[in-house]
Design a protein around this motif. Structure first.
Motif, PDB file in Angstrom:
ATOM      1  N   ILE A 131       0.839  -1.199   0.000  1.00  0.00           N
ATOM      2  CA  ILE A 131       0.000   0.000   0.000  1.00  0.00           C
ATOM      3  C   ILE A 131       0.876   1.251   0.000  1.00  0.00           C
ATOM      4  O   ILE A 131       0.587   2.237  -0.684  1.00  0.00           O
ATOM      5  N   ILE A 132       1.964   1.202   0.745  1.00  0.00           N
ATOM      6  CA  ILE A 132       2.894   2.337   0.760  1.00  0.00           C
ATOM      7  C   ILE A 132       3.539   2.512  -0.607  1.00  0.00           C
ATOM      8  O   ILE A 132       3.680   3.639  -1.105  1.00  0.00           O
ATOM      9  N   ASN A 133       3.919   1.403  -1.209  1.00  0.00           N
ATOM     10  CA  ASN A 133       4.502   1.481  -2.553  1.00  0.00           C
ATOM     11  C   ASN A 133       3.504   2.045  -3.555  1.00  0.00           C
ATOM     12  O   ASN A 133       3.863   2.849  -4.427  1.00  0.00           O
ATOM     13  N   ARG A 134       2.253   1.638  -3.427  1.00  0.00           N
ATOM     14  CA  ARG A 134       1.232   2.166  -4.323  1.00  0.00           C
ATOM     15  C   ARG A 134       1.035   3.659  -4.106  1.00  0.00           C
ATOM     16  O   ARG A 134       0.869   4.429  -5.059  1.00  0.00           O
ATOM     17  N   LEU A 135       1.034   4.104  -2.873  1.00  0.00           N
ATOM     18  CA  LEU A 135       0.869   5.524  -2.562  1.00  0.00           C
ATOM     19  C   LEU A 135       1.982   6.350  -3.199  1.00  0.00           C
ATOM     20  O   LEU A 135       1.732   7.417  -3.768  1.00  0.00           O
ATOM     21  N   ARG A 136       3.189   5.845  -3.132  1.00  0.00           N
ATOM     22  CA  ARG A 136       4.309   6.567  -3.737  1.00  0.00           C
ATOM     23  C   ARG A 136       4.250   6.509  -5.264  1.00  0.00           C
ATOM     24  O   ARG A 136       4.583   7.484  -5.940  1.00  0.00           O
ATOM     25  N   ARG A 137       3.801   5.384  -5.786  1.00  0.00           N
ATOM     26  CA  ARG A 137       3.767   5.222  -7.246  1.00  0.00           C
ATOM     27  C   ARG A 137       2.672   6.066  -7.879  1.00  0.00           C
ATOM     28  O   ARG A 137       2.832   6.572  -8.991  1.00  0.00           O
ATOM     29  N   GLU A 138       1.544   6.254  -7.192  1.00  0.00           N
ATOM     30  CA  GLU A 138       0.399   6.939  -7.772  1.00  0.00           C
ATOM     31  C   GLU A 138       0.227   8.367  -7.267  1.00  0.00           C
ATOM     32  O   GLU A 138      -0.828   8.961  -7.462  1.00  0.00           O
ATOM     33  N   ARG A 139       1.249   8.933  -6.684  1.00  0.00           N
ATOM     34  CA  ARG A 139       1.096  10.254  -6.060  1.00  0.00           C
ATOM     35  C   ARG A 139       0.957  11.392  -7.069  1.00  0.00           C
ATOM     36  O   ARG A 139       0.441  12.457  -6.756  1.00  0.00           O
ATOM     37  N   ARG A 140       1.437  11.210  -8.302  1.00  0.00           N
ATOM     38  CA  ARG A 140       1.293  12.189  -9.391  1.00  0.00           C
ATOM     39  C   ARG A 140       1.734  13.598  -8.987  1.00  0.00           C
ATOM     40  O   ARG A 140       0.998  14.570  -9.159  1.00  0.00           O
ATOM     41  N   GLY A 141       2.886  13.715  -8.465  1.00  0.00           N
ATOM     42  CA  GLY A 141       3.424  15.022  -8.096  1.00  0.00           C
ATOM     43  C   GLY A 141       3.182  15.414  -6.659  1.00  0.00           C
ATOM     44  O   GLY A 141       3.757  16.412  -6.179  1.00  0.00           O
ATOM     45  N   GLY A 142       2.328  14.690  -5.933  1.00  0.00           N
ATOM     46  CA  GLY A 142       2.116  14.988  -4.528  1.00  0.00           C
ATOM     47  C   GLY A 142       3.270  14.469  -3.671  1.00  0.00           C
ATOM     48  O   GLY A 142       4.158  13.757  -4.150  1.00  0.00           O
ATOM     49  N   GLU A 143       3.264  14.816  -2.393  1.00  0.00           N
ATOM     50  CA  GLU A 143       4.321  14.419  -1.460  1.00  0.00           C
ATOM     51  C   GLU A 143       3.779  13.363  -0.495  1.00  0.00           C
ATOM     52  O   GLU A 143       2.645  13.466  -0.020  1.00  0.00           O
ATOM     53  N   VAL A 144       4.593  12.376  -0.221  1.00  0.00           N
ATOM     54  CA  VAL A 144       4.236  11.308   0.717  1.00  0.00           C
ATOM     55  C   VAL A 144       5.231  11.341   1.872  1.00  0.00           C
ATOM     56  O   VAL A 144       6.448  11.272   1.653  1.00  0.00           O
ATOM     57  N   GLN A 145       4.725  11.444   3.104  1.00  0.00           N
ATOM     58  CA  GLN A 145       5.589  11.518   4.290  1.00  0.00           C
ATOM     59  C   GLN A 145       5.060  10.584   5.365  1.00  0.00           C
ATOM     60  O   GLN A 145       3.847  10.385   5.497  1.00  0.00           O
ATOM     61  N   GLN A 146       5.983  10.028   6.120  1.00  0.00           N
ATOM     62  CA  GLN A 146       5.596   9.208   7.269  1.00  0.00           C
ATOM     63  C   GLN A 146       5.505  10.111   8.494  1.00  0.00           C
ATOM     64  O   GLN A 146       6.477  10.759   8.892  1.00  0.00           O
ATOM     65  N   VAL A 147       4.333  10.178   9.114  1.00  0.00           N
ATOM     66  CA  VAL A 147       4.116  11.031  10.282  1.00  0.00           C
ATOM     67  C   VAL A 147       4.640  10.341  11.529  1.00  0.00           C
ATOM     68  O   VAL A 147       5.390  10.916  12.321  1.00  0.00           O
ATOM     69  N   ARG A 148       4.236   9.123  11.712  1.00  0.00           N
ATOM     70  CA  ARG A 148       4.720   8.283  12.811  1.00  0.00           C
ATOM     71  C   ARG A 148       4.485   6.840  12.413  1.00  0.00           C
ATOM     72  O   ARG A 148       4.112   6.568  11.271  1.00  0.00           O
ATOM     73  N   GLU A 149       4.707   5.922  13.298  1.00  0.00           N
ATOM     74  CA  GLU A 149       4.566   4.520  12.948  1.00  0.00           C
ATOM     75  C   GLU A 149       3.140   4.227  12.469  1.00  0.00           C
ATOM     76  O   GLU A 149       2.159   4.558  13.135  1.00  0.00           O
TER      77      GLU A 149
END
Length: 421
Positions: free
Chosen positions: A339-357
């Protein structure tokens, strides 16, 4: 009464009817109000002739519904190409075709008057010289004939065929390339026609997602691409797929976008009076016509390139030029790394950050966040918080979630009561 003719005279009409059959198979004869019932019957019979084996009929309270059903796993060649391979011609056209090819098969060049005389002497047919001249010009444009100046007249002879050594590795590679491109590339009917000429067919490739209906737009696409190559403005009719209303527009065609999910194609146009980009469905465009050259074409195309990173889909937004969306998700990192990989792959220019665990934040700024709704809903059950500068997007998500809860939530409550009871 005039006899039914299978050959096509107006491709715009057959294109519209084929699309109606292919996409909107729920319609019946009485719901086609654009033309008479006889016109509908004629077009339906043409489609049934072209697509025999794919026609499906249902009888409902409204009447007989005719549609096209295809299984992409079983289709090796686009059956809609049959519409492109049919055209209207007269008896004289057919005779002249074979007269010219037979006369010129000896390799000797002939002028139009010489062709007239030879046709009269050999076949006993008297044809007007202007008709033969126009047919020779047409065949020269198609690459069937070539001309050369002989005195003050043009003489015509058969064009030399493309000489390829068959039964070689290169020939086999070329065959496979044509088989592939004939079903995947725009203007695939060209590859299909080449295969027909060699008495071949695609016997290697099939596709899970096969968007064969979009070949009906290739004639419009050709005019648009020619205008783009020559940096010209374009005048065209845009017909709404919902209301059916038409409007005449003039703009600068800049790029063609293709949906990877539906195969639907869009034309990106720049409208100088509004100073805005807009994307229009290619299947809603009719009668395109190239106009004058735009000297600032490259400048507008560069502006488009700078704007594309802010497009989620094909929309350039409305009144508000930029909209920001923030979505907080709960993702079990131990078992849901995909799911994390998909979020990064489909972000289309958006930013993905880990807030906490196990908590991840997605942030993006786009012209129209309304286009993101299907993607956002795919994370239902993981969304901890959703914020957007466009309140209508939040209201839409909330309303859909409430409707879903009303549909399924009550059943869960009843099941719990029965289990507890």
């Amino acid at each position: 009464m005039a006899e039914f003719q299978e050959l096509i005279k107006s491709f715009d009409r057959i294109r519209d009817y084929m699309r109606q059959f292919f996409l909107y198979g729920f319609k019946v004869r009485g719901e086609y109000g654009e033309k008479s019932g006889r016109t509908y019957d004629n077009e339906r019979r043409r489609i049934e002739n072209y697509l025999s084996g794919y026609i499906h009929s249902d009888y409902t309270s409204k009447g007989k519904q005719v549609s096209i059903r295809m299984d992409s796993k079983q289709i090796l060649s686009n059956p809609l190409y049959a519409a492109w391979k049919s055209k209207s011609f007269t008896d004289r056209d057919l005779l002249l075709h074979f007269f010219l090819l037979d006369l010129l098969s000896d390799g000797s060049p002939r002028t139009v008057p010489e062709l007239c005389d030879d046709i009269s002497l050999r076949y006993g047919e008297t044809l007007d010289a202007q008709i033969i001249r126009l047919k020779c010009r047409e065949y020269e444009s198609l690459g069937i004939l070539r001309s050369e100046k002989r005195g003050k007249s043009l003489s015509y002879q058969l064009a030399e065929p493309l000489n390829l050594e068959k039964d070689t590795q290169l020939w086999n590679v070329i065959q496979n390339a044509v088989k592939f491109s004939s079903e995947t590339a725009p203007f695939g009917v060209v590859g299909s026609t080449i295969l027909d000429r060699e008495f071949l067919s695609n016997d290697l490739f099939c596709w899970k997602h096969y968007f064969c209906v979009h070949t009906l737009e290739d004639e419009v696409l050709l005019t648009i691409l020619s205008a783009m190559r020559e940096h010209r403005f374009l005048s065209f009719e845009n017909r709404s797929s919902r209301s059916g209303k038409s409007v005449q527009l003039t703009g600068l065609p800049l790029q063609i976008f293709v949906s990877a999910q539906t195969g639907r194609r869009y034309l990106c146009v720049y409208f100088p009076p509004k100073r805005r980009f807009n994307c229009l469905r290619l299947d809603c465009i009719f009668n395109p016509r190239a106009l004058e050259i735009c000297p600032e074409y490259e400048l507008h195309r560069e502006n488009l390139r700078r704007n594309l990173p802010y497009c989620w889909g094909v929309s350039f937004g409305g009144r508000s030029r930029m909209e920001t969306l923030c979505m907080t998700l709960y993702i079990d990192e131990a078992g849901e790394g995909h799911i994390i990989n998909r979020l990064r792959r489909e972000r289309r220019g958006g930013e993905v950050q880990q807030v906490r665990e196990n908590v991840w934040l997605y942030m993006g700024t786009f012209f129209d966040t309304n286009e993101m709704l299907p993607w956002i809903k795919s994370f239902t059950g993981r969304i901890l918080d959703l914020q957007c500068s466009n309140q209508a997007v939040l209201d839409k998500v909330t309303a859909d979630l409430k409707a879903m809860y009303q549909m399924y939530g009550e059943e869960e409550k009843d099941e719990r009561k029965e289990n507890n009871g």
